[in-house]
Design an enzyme around this catalytic site. Structure first.
Site, PDB file in Angstrom:
ATOM      1  N   GLU A 282       0.833  -1.202   0.000  1.00 43.89           N
ATOM      2  CA  GLU A 282       0.000   0.000   0.000  1.00 43.89           C
ATOM      3  C   GLU A 282       0.871   1.256   0.000  1.00 43.89           C
ATOM      4  OE1 GLU A 282      -3.329   0.170  -0.371  1.00 43.89           O
ATOM      5  OE2 GLU A 282      -3.250  -1.996  -0.647  1.00 43.89           O
ATOM      6  N   TRP A 285       1.578   1.662  -3.504  1.00 45.20           N
ATOM      7  CA  TRP A 285       0.537   2.336  -4.281  1.00 45.20           C
ATOM      8  C   TRP A 285       0.704   3.853  -4.191  1.00 45.20           C
ATOM      9  CZ3 TRP A 285      -2.809   1.202  -7.970  1.00 45.20           C
ATOM     10  CH2 TRP A 285      -3.168  -0.134  -8.183  1.00 45.20           C
ATOM     11  N   TRP A 313     -20.390  12.397 -20.683  1.00 40.72           N
ATOM     12  CA  TRP A 313     -20.878  12.747 -19.358  1.00 40.72           C
ATOM     13  C   TRP A 313     -22.128  13.618 -19.480  1.00 40.72           C
ATOM     14  CZ3 TRP A 313     -18.739  10.268 -15.393  1.00 40.72           C
ATOM     15  CH2 TRP A 313     -17.418   9.825 -15.499  1.00 40.72           C
ATOM     16  N   ASN A 349     -10.652   3.600   2.958  1.00 39.13           N
ATOM     17  CA  ASN A 349     -10.387   3.402   1.534  1.00 39.13           C
ATOM     18  C   ASN A 349     -11.425   2.524   0.848  1.00 39.13           C
ATOM     19  OD1 ASN A 349      -8.531   3.804  -0.799  1.00 39.13           O
ATOM     20  ND2 ASN A 349      -8.422   1.573  -0.694  1.00 39.13           N
ATOM     21  N   TRP A 367     -15.992  12.408 -12.650  1.00 35.99           N
ATOM     22  CA  TRP A 367     -15.146  12.090 -11.499  1.00 35.99           C
ATOM     23  C   TRP A 367     -14.444  13.323 -10.931  1.00 35.99           C
ATOM     24  CZ3 TRP A 367      -9.968  13.195 -12.070  1.00 35.99           C
ATOM     25  CH2 TRP A 367      -9.473  13.300 -13.374  1.00 35.99           C
ATOM     26  N   TRP A 390      -9.472   8.425  -7.949  1.00 37.76           N
ATOM     27  CA  TRP A 390     -10.682   8.730  -8.710  1.00 37.76           C
ATOM     28  C   TRP A 390     -10.610   8.175 -10.127  1.00 37.76           C
ATOM     29  CZ3 TRP A 390     -15.444  10.117  -7.535  1.00 37.76           C
ATOM     30  CH2 TRP A 390     -15.678  10.563  -6.230  1.00 37.76           C
TER      31      TRP A 390
END
Length: 488
Positions: A282, A285, A313, A349, A367, A390
């Site tokens: 993590e 990440w 969109w 998360n 987003w 996102w």
């Protein structure tokens, strides 16, 4: 070292004394070292720090100022144009050296490069250092020598390269700063909110370097022992909650990595412990997000996957967006998450993915609307992580969730909040529902709702969307742009 040499250490999001390469270098080459913070949020546009970040910054600067004073120094605070403030400080102090730790946001990189060149042209020694990452973005590439766009090979390359340095210690003492050198009061920066909404933030966090290390050690001794499974449970304290401390540099990823390795060396964890290794991934990440931001600086505003530039969109429905922001969607796990965010400045998360999926896929709201709301309300609002998160959920980023993966919030709630503890904490108006209806109150019979004293539409909203219908609508819209993924 000249007996009269003076260096400025320009602090930004490295608000700590330990493992601070710029500070340590200044101490090694200069007689007088002056820690400086310059408040210039406009220079980070269009991603100036949001309200929750400013709240954290206020308390973090206060903690750092106290730590500096204990070691005999003090923090000099200025506000305005960074180049002008630095020029003024160099002139006032006679400093000929300036050191800082690198940041990686596009606007900041451009500014810092200009400052470095301008001051070097004036014969000022300027040097920057890595304090925020285990690996610089230019140090990790794929086999073709290009930036990695997929996490697993990225992290495998990082692990193969290995971390071969140890964190720098906290200085034992620091040189005194001339008492005549002016500093504006921290309160004058106006970082705290004018409305009284931050009570929950204050009760949720211990801001500062000491708080960061206490959180890390508490996590290593406790929640990390079950991290691989419990990290997905918003109803449990199963994560480290180090993200805001890392963002503001109150602790470095190198310190986190070193503490994990020390726990292995002390026998607290086997070397191949799956929970420890998953936690380190993590941290990986976070590294990956920074590398992506550095190599693809357009991504805070534009999709990395360019196919999504033609995604149709629809026009944003402001009432739906507001219901999502305020935790009034009628979908309990989503509302719980959004209320946790508003109260604490943080969100687990797992539910970050759930609420992002609902917004960008079910509601088909861009987003970027979600990214901007998170940016203003998260204490750990971080451009690299926020953008990557996102875009991953929306399906348009690196290593992204496929377009057809649409989180079902009911199933997510039943799986990861099985006793309903999380929903009942943050959505108390439906706490009386039995577990089998808690995540989907609209399916509860009238007598069950009455027994729980719930009047849908009055005491708790009806869902603002039909999960099944909006899923099909999203699949249809996303499939219109799908093509075989481009290999990276």
């Amino acid at each position: 070292m000249s007996s009269s040499s003076t260096a400025l250490v320009w602090l930004r999001r490295d608000l700590r004394l330990a493992d601070n390469p710029a500070l340590q270098h200044a101490l090694s080459v200069a007689e007088t070292v002056i820690p400086v913070y310059i408040h210039a949020p406009h220079e980070e546009a269009p991603w100036e720090p949001g309200a929750a970040s400013l709240w954290w910054l206020h308390h973090s600067l206060g903690a750092l100022s106290n730590d500096l004073q204990r070691l005999g120094s003090r923090l000099i605070i200025r506000s305005g144009s960074t180049p002008e403030c630095l020029e003024s400080l160099l002139a006032e102090t006679g400093a000929t050296q300036l050191y800082w730790n690198r940041l990686y946001e596009p606007a900041v990189i451009k500014r810092d490069q200009q400052i470095k060149q301008q001051l070097r042209d004036q014969s000022i020694e300027v040097q920057s250092f890595n304090s925020a990452l285990l690996f610089e973005p230019w140090e990790i590439t794929n086999k073709a020598g290009q930036p990695c766009k997929v996490f697993t090979p990225f992290w495998k390359t990082c692990c193969a390269q290995g971390v071969h340095r140890l964190p720098l210690p906290t200085p034992e003492t620091l040189p005194a700063v001339d008492p005549e050198l002016t500093s504006i009061p921290l309160a004058a920066l106006g970082l705290l909110p004018t409305l009284d909404w931050d009570t929950g933030l204050a009760s949720s966090w211990q801001v500062g370097e000491q708080g960061a290390h206490e959180a890390l050690e508490s996590f290593i001794d406790g929640a990390m022992h079950a991290y691989k499974e419990d990290r997905n449970r918003p109803d449990l304290a199963g994560t480290s909650k180090l993200s805001p401390h890392l963002h503001f540099g109150e602790i470095s990823p190198l310190q986190v990595h070193s503490a994990c390795m020390r726990a292995v060396a002390e026998g607290r964890y086997p070397g191949e412990d799956r929970h420890l290794l998953h936690f380190l991934s993590e941290i990986g990440w976070r590294e990956f997000s920074y590398h992506l931001l550095y190599h693809f600086p357009q991504t805070p505003e534009s999709p990395l996957d360019t196919r999504f530039e033609r995604f149709p969109w629809p026009k944003t429905d402001p009432e739906q967006l507001r219901a999502w922001q305020k935790g009034q969607t009628g979908i309990p796990i989503v509302d719980a998450a959004m209320r946790e965010l508003w109260h604490t400045g943080w969100m687990h998360n797992r539910v970050r993915m759930v609420v992002a999926s609902l917004l960008s896929k079910n509601l088909q709201i861009h987003w970027l609307e979600g990214a901007r709301w998170f940016w203003d309300t998260l204490v750990d609002a971080d451009l690299a992580n926020n953008t990557q998160g996102w875009q991953w959920t929306a399906g348009c980023g690196a290593d992204a969730a496929p377009y057809f993966r649409i989180f079902n919030p009911v199933l997510q709630g039943e799986r990861f909040d099985p006793q309903g503890k999380y929903v009942r904490q943050w959505v108390p108006e439906i706490a009386g529902l039995p577990d089998n209806y808690l995540q989907k109150p609209w399916e509860a019979p009238a007598e069950v709702l009455a027994a729980a004293k719930i009047n849908l539409g009055r005491t708790y909203p009806h869902p603002i969307l039909d999960l099944g219908e909006t899923r099909q609508s999203a699949l249809q819209a996303f499939s219109a742009i799908k093509q075989p993924p481009v290999a990276s």
